[in-house]
Design an enzyme around this catalytic site. Structure first.
Site, PDB file in Angstrom:
ATOM      1  N   ARG A 179      40.117  50.031  11.165  1.00 19.27           N
ATOM      2  CA  ARG A 179      40.709  50.111  12.521  1.00 19.27           C
ATOM      3  C   ARG A 179      42.003  50.908  12.527  1.00 19.27           C
ATOM      4  O   ARG A 179      42.977  50.542  13.193  1.00 19.27           O
ATOM      5  CB  ARG A 179      40.986  48.721  13.102  1.00 19.27           C
ATOM      6  CG  ARG A 179      39.819  47.872  13.612  1.00 19.27           C
ATOM      7  CD  ARG A 179      38.901  48.568  14.567  1.00 19.27           C
ATOM      8  NE  ARG A 179      37.920  49.340  13.853  1.00 19.27           N
ATOM      9  CZ  ARG A 179      36.845  48.853  13.245  1.00 19.27           C
ATOM     10  NH1 ARG A 179      36.590  47.596  13.324  1.00 19.27           N
ATOM     11  NH2 ARG A 179      36.009  49.620  12.605  1.00 19.27           N
ATOM     12  N   SER A 256      38.058  43.320  21.005  1.00 18.81           N
ATOM     13  CA  SER A 256      38.801  42.411  20.121  1.00 18.81           C
ATOM     14  C   SER A 256      40.296  42.622  20.325  1.00 18.81           C
ATOM     15  O   SER A 256      40.777  43.752  20.224  1.00 18.81           O
ATOM     16  CB  SER A 256      38.466  42.700  18.659  1.00 18.81           C
ATOM     17  OG  SER A 256      37.088  42.569  18.464  1.00 18.81           O
ATOM     18  N   GLU A 357      44.975  44.667  17.937  1.00 14.01           N
ATOM     19  CA  GLU A 357      44.184  45.889  17.729  1.00 14.01           C
ATOM     20  C   GLU A 357      44.508  46.968  18.761  1.00 14.01           C
ATOM     21  O   GLU A 357      44.616  48.140  18.407  1.00 14.01           O
ATOM     22  CB  GLU A 357      42.692  45.545  17.761  1.00 14.01           C
ATOM     23  CG  GLU A 357      41.812  46.748  17.487  1.00 14.01           C
ATOM     24  CD  GLU A 357      40.336  46.413  17.480  1.00 14.01           C
ATOM     25  OE1 GLU A 357      39.908  45.541  16.698  1.00 14.01           O
ATOM     26  OE2 GLU A 357      39.603  47.037  18.269  1.00 14.01           O
TER      27      GLU A 357
END
Ligand code: FAD
Length: 365
Positions: A179, A256, A357
């Site tokens: 990520r 998320s 995130e």
């Protein structure tokens, strides 16, 4: 319904200084206050020009595409928001059994995935149903169900705001990780287009994700018809509120909200000690003894189940513990307060710190 939001309704074009009242219509959370100035980049030259103009005006600049991975302050953005709406997909190279496609930054991601599945080009099928633009996918090395874009990106064409030049960055320079990439939390580069090298086959890449393999009725490592892989991913995602659906408030999110924490061996041992009466946490061992732990599990076991709501119109999705949602009438302030409550609760219970995130714009957690 995973396209980049249409700009025609709310947004003025080019340098019209009459900015919209709120950026909420350009984000999947439907949150975010007004921009000082908003301009639309309809093609690659326009994208470079709009960013250069903002620099000349000494205006802070926010590149905004699908708005599916940003949390923007209720006070908005005190500078220029450049909406990326450039389109185009073309084949730029063909090899033995491979094809390289160049995709403009504003191309809606899921339309690209659908087209590659249709064409018989495996490599992106497990990334079906992810909202947003293609140009944003290198930013956090978008991934899901055992695939990530780092596996197929060969290069990224960028406008370097520091050097004031357009150049091509090979994948090695992008420093892709879990990520993340060199682009995340760094506004030096504007992504103009992305090159993906894909295989040619009616079958998917080997299925790596156990839940997806189970859904398809195959073993991990098997290949399945491309369309079947896409359909299974879309069905799994929809069941978790991870495919945008205007009728479903569980999808009013950034996907998320927290990444899965990656613990070094000492931190992992400490965590297991504190978690010994909480059941078996889903974990994924990585290189050098690090272990990735499920953030959803941590959140749930720390006392924040699906549907848990905070004050002010925000709540954890009823379908997925990792998605924080705007139930309607929410605010960024309320969302961040809920996120902080969850982060602090998990730290208190397990000694593990969760990190957001999405990119937080003009606000902090
Ligand atoms: C329901 C839902 C499910 C999701 N599922 C997943 C998932 O499974 N996996 C996953 O990885 N992500 C997922 N996401 C997050 C998100 O969709 C991706 O990160 C997506 O790539 C963001 O694209 P965007 O165009 O919306 O980016 P934006 O939200 O517009 O921007 C995100 C960041 O990228 C920057 N940016 C955007 N375009 C450019 C550009 N051309 N050049 C430079 N910087 C740029 C922005 O400045 C910002 O910092 C999900 C989100 C939602 C709402």
């Amino acid at each position: 319904m995973n396209s980049v939001p249409d700009v025609s309704a709310d947004a003025p074009t080019a340098a019209d200084p009459t900015a919209p009242r709120s950026l909420g219509s350009f984000t999947t959370l439907q949150l975010g206050g007004p921009p000082q100035r908003l301009v639309v980049a309809a093609d690659v030259d326009g994208l470079v020009e709009r960013v250069r103009e903002a620099a000349l005006l000494q205006s802070p600049t926010l590149i905004l595409a699908g708005g599916s991975n940003v949390v923007i302050d209720d006070a908005g953005f005190p500078g220029t928001v450049v909406l990326v709406r450039s389109r185009g997909v073309r084949v730029v190279a063909e090899g033995a059994g491979t094809v390289t496609v160049r995709v403009e930054a504003g191309e809606p991601w899921d339309e690209l995935v659908a087209a590659t599945v249709e064409a018989g080009w495996p490599g992106l099928e497990c990334l079906s149903g992810i909202p947003g633009s293609t140009g944003a996918t290198p930013i956090q090395n978008v991934g899901a169900y055992g695939q990530e874009v780092a596996e197929t990106i060969t290069s990224v064409r960028v406008y370097d705001r520091v050097a004031d030049e357009v150049r091509t960055m090979p994948a090695e320079e992008c420093r892709f990780g879990y990520r993340g990439s060199v682009f995340k939390h760094n506004d030096r580069w504007v992504v103009l287009s992305v090159d993906f090298r894909l295989a040619r086959s009616p079958l998917s890449t080997p299925i790596r994700y156990a839940e997806l393999a189970r859904t398809l009725g195959v073993e991990v490592g098997d290949r399945v018809p491309l369309a079947a892989a896409r359909a299974a991913v879309l069905a799994l995602r929809a069941g978790k509120g991870m495919v945008l659906n205007p009728a479903d408030p569980d999808t009013r999110s950034v996907g998320s909200f927290f990444t899965n924490p990656v613990l070094d061996p000492a931190a992992y041992a400490l965590f297991r000690e504190r978690a010994r009466d909480a059941g078996e946490p889903p974990c994924w061992p990585g290189p050098d003894g690090v272990v990735k732990v499920s953030a959803a599990w941590l959140i749930d076991r720390a006392g924040f189940p699906k549907g848990y709501s905070g004050p002010g119109g925000v709540a954890i999705s009823t379908k997925h513990t990792l998605a924080l949602t705007n139930r309607g009438g929410g605010s960024t302030r309320a969302l961040l307060a809920l996120a902080a409550e969850i982060r602090d609760g998990v730290r208190e219970r397990f000694g593990v710190t969760l990190h957001p995130e999405p990119v937080l714009v003009n606000c902090a957690l």
